[in-house]
Design a protein around this motif. Structure first.
Motif, PDB file in Angstrom:
ATOM      1  N   GLN A 159       0.828  -1.212   0.000  1.00 26.14           N
ATOM      2  CA  GLN A 159       0.000   0.000   0.000  1.00 26.14           C
ATOM      3  C   GLN A 159       0.862   1.262   0.000  1.00 26.14           C
ATOM      4  O   GLN A 159       0.568   2.224  -0.717  1.00 26.14           O
ATOM      5  CB  GLN A 159      -0.928  -0.007   1.215  1.00 26.14           C
ATOM      6  CG  GLN A 159      -2.077  -0.985   1.118  1.00 26.14           C
ATOM      7  CD  GLN A 159      -2.896  -1.038   2.399  1.00 26.14           C
ATOM      8  OE1 GLN A 159      -2.357  -0.876   3.512  1.00 26.14           O
ATOM      9  NE2 GLN A 159      -4.202  -1.255   2.271  1.00 26.14           N
ATOM     10  N   SER A 212       2.273   1.736  -3.440  1.00 26.13           N
ATOM     11  CA  SER A 212       1.257   2.252  -4.358  1.00 26.13           C
ATOM     12  C   SER A 212       0.986   3.733  -4.104  1.00 26.13           C
ATOM     13  O   SER A 212       0.755   4.508  -5.046  1.00 26.13           O
ATOM     14  CB  SER A 212      -0.039   1.453  -4.219  1.00 26.13           C
ATOM     15  OG  SER A 212       0.151   0.111  -4.617  1.00 26.13           O
ATOM     16  N   HIS A 238       1.523   6.801  -6.731  1.00 26.69           N
ATOM     17  CA  HIS A 238       0.385   7.656  -7.032  1.00 26.69           C
ATOM     18  C   HIS A 238       0.780   9.131  -7.123  1.00 26.69           C
ATOM     19  O   HIS A 238      -0.065   9.980  -7.426  1.00 26.69           O
ATOM     20  CB  HIS A 238      -0.683   7.463  -5.944  1.00 26.69           C
ATOM     21  CG  HIS A 238      -1.984   8.135  -6.241  1.00 26.69           C
ATOM     22  ND1 HIS A 238      -2.738   7.869  -7.371  1.00 26.69           N
ATOM     23  CD2 HIS A 238      -2.693   9.086  -5.550  1.00 26.69           C
ATOM     24  CE1 HIS A 238      -3.834   8.610  -7.360  1.00 26.69           C
ATOM     25  NE2 HIS A 238      -3.826   9.352  -6.271  1.00 26.69           N
ATOM     26  N   TYR A 288      -3.229   4.303 -10.101  1.00 30.80           N
ATOM     27  CA  TYR A 288      -4.524   4.967  -9.979  1.00 30.80           C
ATOM     28  C   TYR A 288      -4.589   6.240 -10.839  1.00 30.80           C
ATOM     29  O   TYR A 288      -3.705   6.493 -11.656  1.00 30.80           O
ATOM     30  CB  TYR A 288      -4.864   5.258  -8.516  1.00 30.80           C
ATOM     31  CG  TYR A 288      -4.547   4.130  -7.581  1.00 30.80           C
ATOM     32  CD1 TYR A 288      -5.047   2.838  -7.807  1.00 30.80           C
ATOM     33  CD2 TYR A 288      -3.723   4.309  -6.475  1.00 30.80           C
ATOM     34  CE1 TYR A 288      -4.753   1.789  -6.953  1.00 30.80           C
ATOM     35  CE2 TYR A 288      -3.418   3.263  -5.614  1.00 30.80           C
ATOM     36  CZ  TYR A 288      -3.928   2.011  -5.865  1.00 30.80           C
ATOM     37  OH  TYR A 288      -3.629   0.972  -5.032  1.00 30.80           O
ATOM     38  N   GLY A 336      -9.206  11.251  -4.246  1.00 29.02           N
ATOM     39  CA  GLY A 336      -9.893  10.675  -3.100  1.00 29.02           C
ATOM     40  C   GLY A 336     -10.203  11.693  -2.033  1.00 29.02           C
ATOM     41  O   GLY A 336     -11.040  12.573  -2.198  1.00 29.02           O
ATOM     42  N   LYS A 339      -8.807   6.760  -2.660  1.00 22.23           N
ATOM     43  CA  LYS A 339      -9.753   5.884  -1.973  1.00 22.23           C
ATOM     44  C   LYS A 339      -9.426   4.405  -2.194  1.00 22.23           C
ATOM     45  O   LYS A 339      -9.911   3.557  -1.437  1.00 22.23           O
ATOM     46  CB  LYS A 339     -11.176   6.192  -2.440  1.00 22.23           C
ATOM     47  CG  LYS A 339     -11.672   7.553  -1.971  1.00 22.23           C
ATOM     48  CD  LYS A 339     -13.131   7.780  -2.329  1.00 22.23           C
ATOM     49  CE  LYS A 339     -13.615   9.120  -1.792  1.00 22.23           C
ATOM     50  NZ  LYS A 339     -15.037   9.389  -2.127  1.00 22.23           N
ATOM     51  N   GLU A 340      -8.628   4.104  -3.212  1.00 21.86           N
ATOM     52  CA  GLU A 340      -8.207   2.714  -3.413  1.00 21.86           C
ATOM     53  C   GLU A 340      -7.352   2.225  -2.240  1.00 21.86           C
ATOM     54  O   GLU A 340      -7.294   1.026  -1.963  1.00 21.86           O
ATOM     55  CB  GLU A 340      -7.410   2.585  -4.718  1.00 21.86           C
ATOM     56  CG  GLU A 340      -8.224   2.765  -5.980  1.00 21.86           C
ATOM     57  CD  GLU A 340      -8.344   4.227  -6.396  1.00 21.86           C
ATOM     58  OE1 GLU A 340      -8.779   4.476  -7.535  1.00 21.86           O
ATOM     59  OE2 GLU A 340      -8.004   5.113  -5.590  1.00 21.86           O
ATOM     60  N   PRO A 393     -10.192   3.584   2.296  1.00 19.49           N
ATOM     61  CA  PRO A 393     -11.649   3.507   2.124  1.00 19.49           C
ATOM     62  C   PRO A 393     -12.392   4.580   2.918  1.00 19.49           C
ATOM     63  O   PRO A 393     -13.460   5.024   2.521  1.00 19.49           O
ATOM     64  CB  PRO A 393     -12.000   2.102   2.620  1.00 19.49           C
ATOM     65  CG  PRO A 393     -10.717   1.341   2.559  1.00 19.49           C
ATOM     66  CD  PRO A 393      -9.645   2.327   2.831  1.00 19.49           C
TER      67      PRO A 393
END
Length: 255
Positions: A107, A110, A114, A140, A156, A184-185, A188
């Motif tokens: 995470q 990622s 991003h 994303y 997000g 938001k990926e 949440p």
């Protein structure tokens, strides 16, 4: 016999000289080959972020996740290039400490991916990017906004503003963001922000800061005593003046 030999030698010499002359005339002209153009100097992103300003936290996460290698490889690609959005240290400080520490390694990687586009974009291209939104990052997508020269990057839970241009020369562009992008990926729910420290009380006479200062109570008692003494002196002086006026009036009436 000797004459024939001399004639043969002369013929051979003439033949050799004629062949040499012909070979010189047939030789191609010498053309100087230009020196090869120097290879383009690649921008070292780690060095740039380290020297450019308050991007230490971003560089720390890029190095920790090895995303710096992905970005550097893309930066060396002179055909496509790269556009990096670097959150300032203050942007990371605005997040609660647990927001990033609770992410898994994938995470966090990622999240760092991003923050860059796999192509070079100069500032004049952002109006077109806004019209074409959403646009792809390494991971994303984001929405780019452009209004009256102000550029925003929406992802997000975060609406970041492009604060400044750190570096922009093809094939590398680095722009500063005032917020960390929070897709938001990965999140949440809205991430928790760091508590805002309460402003310090303004210094002032009679304020709490003055009352809490060492010796404040003693000074207050001294000031009160002085005020009472002054009041007594004023009252005493007033009585004397009043008595004098009464005596003058009485003497006038007796006369």
């Amino acid at each position: 016999m000797e004459l024939k030999a001399a004639a043969l030698v002369s013929a051979l010499l003439c033949l050799a000289l004629s062949r040499g002359a012909l070979s010189q005339r047939a030789r191609a002209p010498i053309v100087e080959t230009p020196a090869p153009a120097p290879a383009p100097r690649h921008v070292e992103l780690a060095e740039l972020l380290s020297l450019a300003g308050p991007y230490g936290k971003f560089l720390e996460y890029l190095t920790k996740t090895d995303v710096i290698k992905t970005f550097q490889s893309q930066a060396n690609d002179t055909k496509q290039g790269i556009t990096v959005f670097a959150p300032q240290d203050s942007a990371f400080a605005a997040l609660n400490e647990t927001v990033l520490s609770n992410l898994t390694a994938d995470q966090l990687r990622s999240l760092m991916l991003h923050h860059a586009m796999p192509r070079y974009y100069q500032l004049s291209a952002f109006s077109a990017l806004a019209a074409a939104s959403p646009v792809s990052m390494f991971a994303y997508k984001v929405n780019v906004t452009y209004a009256a020269g102000t550029i925003g990057v929406v992802s997000g839970w975060a609406t970041a503003k492009l604060a400044s241009s750190v570096y922009s020369t093809s094939p590398v562009a680095v722009y500063a963001l005032n917020r960390v992008l929070l897709p938001k990926e990965i999140f949440p729910a809205a991430p928790e922000m760091a508590p805002v420290p309460a402003p310090a009380p303004a210094p002032g006479r009679g304020g709490k800061a003055m009352a809490d200062a060492p010796g404040a109570s003693e000074r207050a008692a001294s000031d009160n005593a002085g005020a009472k003494s002054s009041s007594c002196r004023v009252v005493g002086a007033g009585s004397l003046v009043l008595g004098y006026v009464v005596l003058v009036v009485s003497g006038f009436l007796m006369v």
